[in-house]
Design a protein around this motif. Structure first.
Motif, PDB file in Angstrom:
ATOM      1  N   GLY A  10       0.710  -0.946  -0.091  1.00  0.00           N
ATOM      2  CA  GLY A  10      -0.108  -0.284  -0.251  1.00  0.00           C
ATOM      3  C   GLY A  10       0.857   1.120   0.045  1.00  0.00           C
ATOM      4  O   GLY A  10       0.338   2.603   0.069  1.00  0.00           O
ATOM      5  N   ALA A  11       2.006   1.514  -0.237  1.00  0.00           N
ATOM      6  CA  ALA A  11       2.817   2.170  -0.062  1.00  0.00           C
ATOM      7  C   ALA A  11       3.477   3.472  -1.434  1.00  0.00           C
ATOM      8  O   ALA A  11       2.277   2.619  -1.914  1.00  0.00           O
ATOM      9  N   SER A  57       0.454   5.731  -1.630  1.00  0.00           N
ATOM     10  CA  SER A  57       0.508   5.342  -0.961  1.00  0.00           C
ATOM     11  C   SER A  57      -1.611   5.485  -0.705  1.00  0.00           C
ATOM     12  O   SER A  57      -2.157   5.356  -0.237  1.00  0.00           O
ATOM     13  N   SER A 113      -3.381   4.833   2.356  1.00  0.00           N
ATOM     14  CA  SER A 113      -3.776   5.314   3.732  1.00  0.00           C
ATOM     15  C   SER A 113      -3.919   7.313   2.882  1.00  0.00           C
ATOM     16  O   SER A 113      -4.922   7.063   3.049  1.00  0.00           O
ATOM     17  N   GLU A 149       0.080  -0.935   5.581  1.00  0.00           N
ATOM     18  CA  GLU A 149      -1.079  -0.477   5.549  1.00  0.00           C
ATOM     19  C   GLU A 149      -2.420  -0.674   5.189  1.00  0.00           C
ATOM     20  O   GLU A 149      -2.204  -2.237   4.838  1.00  0.00           O
TER      21      GLU A 149
END
Ligand SMILES: [Mn+2]
Ligand SMILES: [Mn+2]
Ligand SMILES: [Mn+2]
Ligand SMILES: [Mn+2]
Ligand SMILES: [Mn+2]
Ligand SMILES: [Mn+2]
Ligand SMILES: [Mn+2]
Ligand SMILES: [Mn+2]
Ligand SMILES: [Mn+2]
Ligand SMILES: [Mn+2]
Ligand SMILES: [Mn+2]
Ligand SMILES: [Mn+2]
Lengths: 312, 312, 312, 312, 312, 312
Positions: free
Chosen positions: C97-98, D99, D101, D162
């Motif tokens: 998720g980076a 990312s 988030s 994440e």
């Protein structure tokens, strides 16, 4: 006309065209028997068997699919003119559920009869283990016998227990084969011990890469290595690139194109000492759009345009 | 700007890129009318019709799919530089449910208007029966007219009742065509009577095999056989090998590669006497991954890079 | 044996063969660590990431699929003999998720360690944005560094916000790359501004068409343009024709064949100054029959047959 | 009409019909802005993002494919009559390469604006991680908030680093969600610790099996467990059986039918306290024949026939 | 036995079984002529035409594919016992390239002859425009005539120019049809004006959703709405859910299952006043694995097990 | 731990999850030997053989594909809780190339050992001919033995020469089977003589249609017909509808859903007298997207959730 008990009659030789001017190969195929086979320059023999395949099976459906595609092909080759009448011996009766060696024996009983005739048998496989009974009867002759095998693989595996479709040339070498060339072989598809085995027997390997560089020279090299009295030509359709023949038990990249294959078989079929031809390993269930059987059928058509083409 | 009643406007000329530095072909296409068409070196004409196909249909969806693919292609050819602005006449209005000959007549009413302009029309088919109305108006001129047809087939079938997509060149010969060459023809795809018919008319056949041996020489041979005042170039996308163009009514192996096709059309588009170009027989429903339309679109792009490329 | 925390261990190196005489590549792969990597001529590094792809994703599953295919490939090259033992560093740990730049930084932390060893790293991608961290550490050396990129595209897009898989060479040029050649580029796939950018940097473009005309000469031209002290070779598998590699985010026609690609990488891997190699953009979910990963795996095998082949 | 900078305009709302009597949904979609959204009973919001998917990606192409399919759907429901005009806010601008988030935060900035309007937002995903920003703004209200999630999975994974598409409900619970029911959950698709987590929060699980036994009673059970002031309804299209929705990152058997799904969403959309709706996880590249997007589009149409149907 | 000039003989009635104990439907099909058709309870009539399809074509290949599948089906229904001998009138001769209205007229010339016999004709289409000539001759009778149409669509479009496959019931209503029910209709697939048109004629609509709730009651409702002296039953195979019948011009979700369809046709075929049956819109080129034709064939088999089943 | 020579060890029991909280079935599978098998409530046995298939082969690849899918399934059933530890006996060694009867004999040597243990063997086929050696050893017991067979077919063909996959129940009846019920049988898939044969033996047939009407009552009817001391349950995965299980040698429409199948096997596995279970005929090469093996794996999981589920 009496039929041989080992053969079932072929049916459905009828192309899809509705144009009365069309001449399709299906129109020129005539059912025949081993006794009358020598009326024809070449005779077709179906062999629906894939019990010896190690990878994904399906080649048992090859003969029907090749025949379907062949029926609809036009007879006309631009240079050689139309293909003349061809005989059809039907389908070899394969014992259901039998062991591979029993199937090879049963098939050989049928192929021996065929090889006795003055005609060129064209076997439609079926898996590559059929090469042993297809070419085997030639080894009983007094003259020398060689094979040109168009295959991605060398198919010289040691037989452990029952033979597999990766072993027919090991079986033939052990039965007295004199010379052999593999045309279109791929790197990284055969283990070192088997490559060495073939070289020790005096076999020649011409890679797919070399076919790509110069198809005519590559064929010449194969033929120069097989100067036997009788020549058997085998096409494992996996010699084609994976894009052209997805319907085989193990498609591999780096292979030859259909255009190259058609040229190669025409060159090989023009050799006087030709004693038999086969196309094996076409597995229709693995090829939803039928392109593999289409290619196999046109391979046969190119051979027929030499063997049974219009006389000059 | 008034629109011609025979054309519906093309829409959706917009490639998928989000990078503001990108120049896609869709950005350089400008809607135009027959009256203003001579502002452009070339104009596109869509022809969504496949009612004359004998095999599997689907080519009616060809123009939309080719336009979609073309919209997203970048304008840049490494040697010829970017493609300049191109006109788009939209889509010929095809009468629904009409007979093939009525459709040919309706299309011809539209193409006649187009051929009157000083521009090169690029027809996006649609099936091969459209070649008759696409090239037909040229035969009304006083000078000689010839066709180079890139096709796996000769498409010279005798017309029985209504014309089919296998008969356009028979129709053109009967309407006064002067010369013709087929480039990329495949063995076993045309019956002997039709091959003989074409030879009797003086037509030339260059096989796919010969294209593979030397694409430039093959093109030269085709052009040498068609030394007419006006040249029409037709691409039946089935000239491509079955691996490259599965989305045609009858894909056949042994064909030419996309790389060869792109070279061939660039060579042909460079000929001064070019009077029209078409790409026909792209059938998107038969090609789930879109590769056939992608190839057809780039065939058009290569032609445009000659006709509408950056001036030297 | 302590493991580096940035790598997860590779597993499942075991080909499907049941023949004890078979030697498959999976048998000769040995897990190793960055510290011991110089025991091997070449080491594999998996990079399962596709977060920077603009088109259809899927390349994150590339390393696993290439390893699967590679495990079953036989070690034997007919001319170079069997491939010797190869090291495997496992899989770079990609932060989930980076952002793309954070992933590039994390990967670079791992690749720096690898480039310090006396061995040739072979990166299995993953998308083309990984080229920046894969080749980047070489730019810290004092000598000159060049890249030969086999790709349909130039991948020199301007970076807006986060980098994409279309921008790695822009990033490398800006970080000090000295020379570059693109081999197998396709017309109409890169916009004019980016083609001009590359030419301004002194980059060379050899098209797929030119590879088809003469693969050896095309490679020579690429190498002549990259006469740096260190050479990095990158294969974006979309350099292959759309028929041979459908499993990429944007397959394009007019590309090179697998046979040509295998020859090209063997020629390039034979260059003394080789400092690293990668194959990127293999997206298994986009390729139901696995042919793209099969081609990528054999591309690696051909490189290994040069780097880690049997000594003469 | 000023546009909100966070949205890109939707385009291409135009169904394929040529019959002037046809009324397609595309004809009744009107571009609007957050400021004017309350003119409509419901507004569409596209969210092309799949960076948080653990399995096969592709959902980023979901909004475009659902819109395409929706454009061609007729407006007529036999019982509810035609769907009235619907607003379209276009596509949320997703930061490239950021990312997970950061993407969730950016999306939430846009969804907050939307939830302020007196209209029902219908989010077209995109992956399931978007549920957090889609439903999140509701938790800032003073009243209680609940979710009915139609999903094969519980999506309550603990967040490590994440967030992923398997964790949105964990994020919502931790942000203050009051009640939740999962409708259509499959056995063997969620680990015990997560099933226990959900039960500890007071969540209800109604399995796909139970939906099959009685869809109306199953929906009643879900609604009885979520008696909050505001109700958010989420459809992860993988709630459908693997035969009906192959285009998801992990298709599973034992799921509900499209017929059942359509009934379920109509029942749920009829609830007064409905505050938002979404359909997520449609991944067009994994579904060659488009049936998954077709099903997702008709799911939305059934919701619209309740929200924006002809007044009685 | 003289053949009617309007019919071509059916061929290839031969299932694939090799077990001599098998009784396949192909074994019980007997070629017949219109004059002798009343020897049989039911007769098959092939209609290979799809020139009136608006979406993707292919239904012209339906009759051949259905016959192939039907040939291999066993005759045994567990409750009704084996199907007895059935007549086969072969294939209606479709004029090539003619307009839709000319084709309808030509087909009607053939169907009029068939309806004169004391037998139930079972038409194998072909597209839905054939319903007009298939059912049309019944309207010349003095008694009342009604249709139960199993279709996702209402097919009552206004005819503009030539009729399409979306208009046959409009044509029938205008020619004097008395009553009609559509069974299995889908929401959002027919525009409001056409739904209203059908209601104004007194037509009944039973949705696929209602079939799912109770197939027997749904059929009763359809039959209650069509209490005419003669009943024609039409199955547009797109009444099946998109998962069960992908091979149609526009597959839609939310449809009925094959299990439901088989029950529905058995109930309908048991009605005394049955005067004809058809299955239309099976398009084999759109269905690579053949499941659509398999379903269509078994639909016919279930009808035959009522009409030509073993007498009690 | 000594291994039995007839079994090869299973490997690769490792699901794809990276979440440490996940419990996948692969984590709870423990390699064991026949001697220690009674430690487990159930043990898995792989049988990779398809030499007896009449139609398209491929089931030999079934055990590996089912194991792959099973490894990644979570252990949690919402009602029954997590599945406990299960034993795995590995793969029965199938003699290569042997006849069907020799294979049946070899397999039976292995299954006899398994049936001696106090555990429930779960056989993963392989083709349906394996049912004979799988269930056969039970007939040597003194008590009565019955089978519930979930299959589209009755599989009671007369054996001519070697047995086929259509004959196992004929073999079992002839070896002393006491009672049998077929659950999910399809009309038109079995010939009259075989349906009569089964009825003469006292066998019960419950059709797929009847399963659809009420799955619980249908199961009760099957169990009421098989009131033997020992119960063997066989699932031929072709009992599923063709949409849910395309990967079988002859997919047929009108079948049961996965949701129904899972319920049926849970009901059957709850019967005290259960002595063995198998799932056969899963042919991965015929199912590109893997849905058939996914369904087979979850069928096994549902059985395990009864046999090896968490104690209440
Ligand atoms: Mn081979
Ligand atoms: Mn071989
Ligand atoms: Mn053609
Ligand atoms: Mn043509
Ligand atoms: Mn690229
Ligand atoms: Mn790239
Ligand atoms: Mn889910
Ligand atoms: Mn979800
Ligand atoms: Mn319909
Ligand atoms: Mn219809
Ligand atoms: Mn079965
Ligand atoms: Mn069975």
């Amino acid at each position: 006309m009496d039929r041989d008990p080992e053969f079932e009659m072929a049916s459905g030789w009828r192309g899809p065209s509705a144009d009365p001017h069309d001449e399709q190969l299906g129109d020129n195929i005539e059912p025949t028997t081993p006794d009358s086979a020598d009326t024809y320059d070449a005779v077709l023999v179906g062999e629906p068997y894939d019990g010896a395949v190690i990878g994904s099976p399906g080649a048992r459906e090859g003969p029907a699919a090749i025949r379907d595609a062949l029926a609809g092909v036009k007879t006309h080759h631009f240079d050689a003119g139309p293909i003349r009448a061809i005989g059809d011996l039907g389908t070899v009766d394969i014992p259901t559920g039998a062991s591979v060696s029993d199937v090879q024996a049963a098939v050989r009983a049928a192929t021996e009869t065929v090889h006795e005739q003055e005609t060129i048998p064209i076997f439609l496989g079926g898996d590559n283990s059929l090469t042993y009974p297809n070419a085997g009867p030639l080894l009983d002759r007094e003259e020398t016998v060689g094979v040109v095998s168009l295959d991605a693989h060398l198919d010289c595996r040691a037989v452990r227990g029952e033979p597999s479709s990766g072993a027919p040339y090991r079986q033939l070498w052990e039965a007295g084969l004199d010379e052999m060339a593999v045309l279109g072989a791929r790197h990284f598809e055969t283990s070192t011990v088997y490559a060495e085995y073939l070289r020790e027997q005096g076999g020649e390997v011409v890679t797919a890469e070399e076919v790509g560089d110069d198809p005519v020279e590559a064929t010449d090299r194969a033929l120069a290595a097989v100067e036997t009295d009788h020549l058997y030509v085998s096409v494992d359709i996996d010699v084609l690139d994976a894009t052209a023949a997805p319907g085989v038990s193990a498609p591999t990249p780096g292979g030859i194109t259909t255009r190259e294959l058609f040229r190669l078989v025409r060159l090989l079929a023009s050799v006087d000492r030709l004693a038999g031809f086969e196309v094996v390993e076409t597995a229709p269930p693995l090829c939803p759009d039928g392109r593999t059987a289409d290619a196999a059928a046109r391979t046969v058509a190119h051979v027929l345009s030499v063997l049974g083409g219009e006389p000059a």
